[in-house]
Design a protein around this motif. Structure first.
Motif, PDB file in Angstrom:
ATOM      1  N   MET A 162      -2.632   9.281  34.452  1.00 22.72           N
ATOM      2  CA  MET A 162      -1.827   8.962  35.773  1.00 22.72           C
ATOM      3  C   MET A 162      -1.927   7.775  36.037  1.00 22.72           C
ATOM      4  O   MET A 162      -3.308   7.052  35.671  1.00 22.72           O
ATOM      5  CB  MET A 162      -3.240   9.481  36.546  1.00 22.72           C
ATOM      6  N   GLN A 163      -0.935   7.156  36.234  1.00 24.91           N
ATOM      7  CA  GLN A 163      -0.493   5.874  36.328  1.00 24.91           C
ATOM      8  C   GLN A 163      -1.286   4.922  37.481  1.00 24.91           C
ATOM      9  O   GLN A 163      -2.281   5.203  38.384  1.00 24.91           O
ATOM     10  CB  GLN A 163       1.100   5.422  36.729  1.00 24.91           C
ATOM     11  N   ILE A 164      -1.797   3.198  37.167  1.00 27.54           N
ATOM     12  CA  ILE A 164      -2.396   2.614  38.023  1.00 27.54           C
ATOM     13  C   ILE A 164      -1.426   2.815  39.309  1.00 27.54           C
ATOM     14  O   ILE A 164       0.302   2.441  38.918  1.00 27.54           O
ATOM     15  CB  ILE A 164      -2.629   1.609  37.516  1.00 27.54           C
ATOM     16  N   SER A 165      -1.563   2.605  40.401  1.00 25.40           N
ATOM     17  CA  SER A 165      -0.717   2.619  42.289  1.00 25.40           C
ATOM     18  C   SER A 165       0.585   1.515  41.749  1.00 25.40           C
ATOM     19  O   SER A 165      -0.609   0.466  41.354  1.00 25.40           O
ATOM     20  CB  SER A 165      -1.562   3.207  42.789  1.00 25.40           C
ATOM     21  N   SER A 166       0.798   1.376  42.651  1.00 24.21           N
ATOM     22  CA  SER A 166       1.610   0.654  42.491  1.00 24.21           C
ATOM     23  C   SER A 166       1.529  -0.876  43.976  1.00 24.21           C
ATOM     24  O   SER A 166       1.808  -2.086  43.908  1.00 24.21           O
ATOM     25  CB  SER A 166       2.777   0.658  43.449  1.00 24.21           C
ATOM     26  N   ARG A 167       0.194  -0.438  44.185  1.00 22.66           N
ATOM     27  CA  ARG A 167      -0.661  -1.698  44.679  1.00 22.66           C
ATOM     28  C   ARG A 167      -0.836  -2.685  44.067  1.00 22.66           C
ATOM     29  O   ARG A 167      -0.875  -3.755  44.767  1.00 22.66           O
ATOM     30  CB  ARG A 167      -2.045  -1.515  45.369  1.00 22.66           C
ATOM     31  N   PHE A 168      -1.128  -2.805  42.608  1.00 20.99           N
ATOM     32  CA  PHE A 168      -0.869  -3.553  42.169  1.00 20.99           C
ATOM     33  C   PHE A 168       0.350  -4.588  41.487  1.00 20.99           C
ATOM     34  O   PHE A 168       0.235  -6.153  42.347  1.00 20.99           O
ATOM     35  CB  PHE A 168      -1.538  -3.586  40.499  1.00 20.99           C
ATOM     36  N   THR A 169       1.746  -4.145  41.302  1.00 22.00           N
ATOM     37  CA  THR A 169       2.595  -5.492  41.591  1.00 22.00           C
ATOM     38  C   THR A 169       3.113  -5.178  42.883  1.00 22.00           C
ATOM     39  O   THR A 169       3.702  -6.793  43.550  1.00 22.00           O
ATOM     40  CB  THR A 169       3.583  -4.293  40.837  1.00 22.00           C
ATOM     41  N   ILE A 170       2.825  -4.930  44.426  1.00 18.90           N
ATOM     42  CA  ILE A 170       3.622  -4.762  45.170  1.00 18.90           C
ATOM     43  C   ILE A 170       2.719  -6.283  45.661  1.00 18.90           C
ATOM     44  O   ILE A 170       3.088  -7.017  46.130  1.00 18.90           O
ATOM     45  CB  ILE A 170       2.614  -4.250  46.073  1.00 18.90           C
ATOM     46  N   ALA A 171       1.078  -6.168  45.527  1.00 23.67           N
ATOM     47  CA  ALA A 171       0.136  -7.082  45.505  1.00 23.67           C
ATOM     48  C   ALA A 171       0.944  -8.847  44.856  1.00 23.67           C
ATOM     49  O   ALA A 171       1.389  -9.835  45.845  1.00 23.67           O
ATOM     50  CB  ALA A 171      -1.090  -7.251  45.508  1.00 23.67           C
ATOM     51  N   ILE A 172       1.465  -8.122  43.371  1.00 22.09           N
ATOM     52  CA  ILE A 172       1.935  -9.471  42.546  1.00 22.09           C
ATOM     53  C   ILE A 172       3.105 -10.162  43.016  1.00 22.09           C
ATOM     54  O   ILE A 172       3.481 -11.423  43.179  1.00 22.09           O
ATOM     55  CB  ILE A 172       1.778  -9.098  41.436  1.00 22.09           C
ATOM     56  N   HIS A 173       3.966  -9.445  44.239  1.00 17.87           N
ATOM     57  CA  HIS A 173       4.923  -9.760  44.126  1.00 17.87           C
ATOM     58  C   HIS A 173       5.161 -10.168  45.503  1.00 17.87           C
ATOM     59  O   HIS A 173       6.149 -11.120  45.774  1.00 17.87           O
ATOM     60  CB  HIS A 173       6.052  -8.168  44.770  1.00 17.87           C
ATOM     61  N   ILE A 174       4.027  -9.642  45.759  1.00 12.37           N
ATOM     62  CA  ILE A 174       3.499 -10.563  47.764  1.00 12.37           C
ATOM     63  C   ILE A 174       3.234 -12.070  47.313  1.00 12.37           C
ATOM     64  O   ILE A 174       3.658 -13.095  47.384  1.00 12.37           O
ATOM     65  CB  ILE A 174       2.581  -9.919  48.665  1.00 12.37           C
ATOM     66  N   LEU A 175       2.409 -12.294  45.967  1.00  9.15           N
ATOM     67  CA  LEU A 175       1.828 -13.334  46.354  1.00  9.15           C
ATOM     68  C   LEU A 175       3.201 -15.135  45.767  1.00  9.15           C
ATOM     69  O   LEU A 175       3.027 -15.281  45.212  1.00  9.15           O
ATOM     70  CB  LEU A 175       1.051 -13.841  45.518  1.00  9.15           C
ATOM     71  N   THR A 176       4.005 -13.830  45.278  1.00  9.00           N
ATOM     72  CA  THR A 176       4.779 -14.226  43.983  1.00  9.00           C
ATOM     73  C   THR A 176       6.310 -15.162  45.384  1.00  9.00           C
ATOM     74  O   THR A 176       6.391 -15.744  45.450  1.00  9.00           O
ATOM     75  CB  THR A 176       5.732 -13.475  42.958  1.00  9.00           C
ATOM     76  N   ALA A 177       6.166 -13.873  46.593  1.00  7.18           N
ATOM     77  CA  ALA A 177       7.359 -14.349  47.337  1.00  7.18           C
ATOM     78  C   ALA A 177       6.568 -15.213  48.064  1.00  7.18           C
ATOM     79  O   ALA A 177       7.494 -16.150  48.653  1.00  7.18           O
ATOM     80  CB  ALA A 177       7.521 -13.344  47.678  1.00  7.18           C
ATOM     81  N   ILE A 178       5.085 -15.401  48.451  1.00  5.35           N
ATOM     82  CA  ILE A 178       4.997 -16.333  49.057  1.00  5.35           C
ATOM     83  C   ILE A 178       4.898 -18.046  48.975  1.00  5.35           C
ATOM     84  O   ILE A 178       5.935 -18.931  50.444  1.00  5.35           O
ATOM     85  CB  ILE A 178       3.442 -15.610  49.699  1.00  5.35           C
ATOM     86  N   ASP A 179       4.700 -17.864  47.402  1.00  7.25           N
ATOM     87  CA  ASP A 179       5.286 -18.677  46.845  1.00  7.25           C
ATOM     88  C   ASP A 179       6.297 -19.559  47.108  1.00  7.25           C
ATOM     89  O   ASP A 179       6.825 -20.716  47.215  1.00  7.25           O
ATOM     90  CB  ASP A 179       4.299 -19.172  45.417  1.00  7.25           C
ATOM     91  N   THR A 180       7.412 -18.941  46.466  1.00  8.67           N
ATOM     92  CA  THR A 180       8.457 -18.744  46.312  1.00  8.67           C
ATOM     93  C   THR A 180       9.612 -19.286  47.540  1.00  8.67           C
ATOM     94  O   THR A 180      10.104 -19.842  48.064  1.00  8.67           O
ATOM     95  CB  THR A 180       9.574 -17.547  45.391  1.00  8.67           C
ATOM     96  N   PHE A 181       9.167 -18.484  48.716  1.00  6.12           N
ATOM     97  CA  PHE A 181       9.669 -18.762  50.452  1.00  6.12           C
ATOM     98  C   PHE A 181       9.006 -19.754  51.337  1.00  6.12           C
ATOM     99  O   PHE A 181       9.939 -19.832  52.088  1.00  6.12           O
ATOM    100  CB  PHE A 181      10.216 -17.074  50.607  1.00  6.12           C
ATOM    101  N   GLN A 182       7.867 -20.194  50.012  1.00  8.95           N
ATOM    102  CA  GLN A 182       7.310 -21.100  51.841  1.00  8.95           C
ATOM    103  C   GLN A 182       7.853 -22.084  52.589  1.00  8.95           C
ATOM    104  O   GLN A 182       7.634 -22.545  53.535  1.00  8.95           O
ATOM    105  CB  GLN A 182       5.376 -21.620  51.237  1.00  8.95           C
ATOM    106  N   ASN A 183       8.989 -22.774  51.620  1.00  9.20           N
ATOM    107  CA  ASN A 183       9.603 -23.947  52.744  1.00  9.20           C
ATOM    108  C   ASN A 183      10.926 -23.404  53.416  1.00  9.20           C
ATOM    109  O   ASN A 183      10.362 -24.013  53.808  1.00  9.20           O
ATOM    110  CB  ASN A 183       9.225 -24.466  51.783  1.00  9.20           C
ATOM    111  N   GLU A 184      11.082 -22.011  52.496  1.00  9.82           N
ATOM    112  CA  GLU A 184      12.683 -21.906  53.362  1.00  9.82           C
ATOM    113  C   GLU A 184      12.248 -20.698  54.467  1.00  9.82           C
ATOM    114  O   GLU A 184      13.363 -20.744  55.439  1.00  9.82           O
ATOM    115  CB  GLU A 184      13.113 -21.223  51.949  1.00  9.82           C
ATOM    116  N   TYR A 185      11.822 -19.924  54.189  1.00  8.24           N
ATOM    117  CA  TYR A 185      11.730 -19.051  55.372  1.00  8.24           C
ATOM    118  C   TYR A 185       9.734 -18.724  55.920  1.00  8.24           C
ATOM    119  O   TYR A 185       8.958 -18.936  55.088  1.00  8.24           O
ATOM    120  CB  TYR A 185      11.712 -17.457  54.532  1.00  8.24           C
TER     121      TYR A 185
END
Lengths: 146, 146
Positions: free
Chosen positions: A1-24
């Motif tokens: 049983m795989q570990i749920s996608s919540r982990f990768t989703i959370a990492i994606h969220i944080l990465t996107a916040i940093d990447t786009f915070q000045n543009e959007y």
DNA sequence: TATGTTGTAATTTCAATAGTTACAGTGAGA
DNA sequence: TCTCACTGTAACTATTGAAATTACAACATA
């Protein structure tokens, strides 16, 4: 049983916040579009990250910021923020071994410490990797596109 | 999301086979009683262990034996025999990050190797522990009861 | 051939994830 | 102060996977 996608989703969220915070303005809808999941899933994950004090969310106006330097946020911090493990245990142990059986009575004595050492090995490696590492490599890949 | 009990059930099965092989015929019903799960769950786990060539099952007459020395069977062997991980990956990655978004396009480039290194740390530790270790400690706990 | 067991299909139950709809609460700006 | 975009969250549904359960054919030995 795989570990749920919540982990990768959370990492994606944080990465996107940093990447786009000045543009959007990074909102749950914006993130839902990038991650391709439902906005409510994003908001629920946002709440988990907020409870762990990894982000601050702006009500009303919308948007969010990361609470501390990215090299101080480890993947273990993120994992524990969003992944609910019963009693903190990675492995689900069958619940009622028969105490009338010698092995049933003593299997925990023989196995618990091994399971813990395995989980611990995973967590130590999670602690070795920071959000900074992921963001750096992701943004390097973006830069390389151009 | 915890890893399913199949792993601990499989270890329990193997430990019980070794412990009781001279005293009882170890059948799926016998094991189901010790582990306290349905006999069919045991038989399905038996089949997975058999496919991985960790045990031999005797049809008709019933019972089973462990195929090789217990110090040559690692917890990783058992884990991989009974725990079906999609593409062998411990972490479920959200499936369709939006390729129209720079982060969506590149998050795999930034994250895949980290996830792999975490899974690898877990597997290395699983490989460090053998069935022999579990059986020895469990049987020592049984001996200590008397 | 009778018996006890394995192998497996089919169905059900249960729990968790994730999707969806809906809407009250919030806060900044018009 | 009103509007508006967004958050926070409840309620419900859909989907998936684990595990329980029932049932029975296949099998191997006595």
């Amino acid at each position: 049983m795989q570990i749920s996608s919540r982990f990768t989703i959370a990492i994606h969220i944080l990465t996107a916040i940093d990447t786009f915070q000045n543009e959007y303005k990074v909102t749950s809808d914006f993130l839902a579009n990038s991650i391709n999941v439902n906005p409510v899933v994003i908001r629920r994950t946002m709440q988990a990250l907020k409870s762990a004090e990894l982000i601050e969310v702006k009500r009303g106006t919308g948007g969010m910021v990361i609470s501390k330097p990215m090299n101080e946020i480890t993947l273990l911090d993120i994992f524990q923020a969003v992944e609910p493990l019963e009693n903190g245990q990675l492995f689900h142990f069958h619940e009622n071994p028969n105490t009338a059986c010698p092995v049933g009575r003593n299997i925990h004595a023989g196995l618990d410490d091994k399971l813990f050492s395995i989980q611990n090995a995973m967590e130590v490696q999670m602690k070795n990797i920071t959000l900074q590492d992921v963001v750096k490599d992701t943004q390097a890949a973006i830069a390389k596109e151009n």
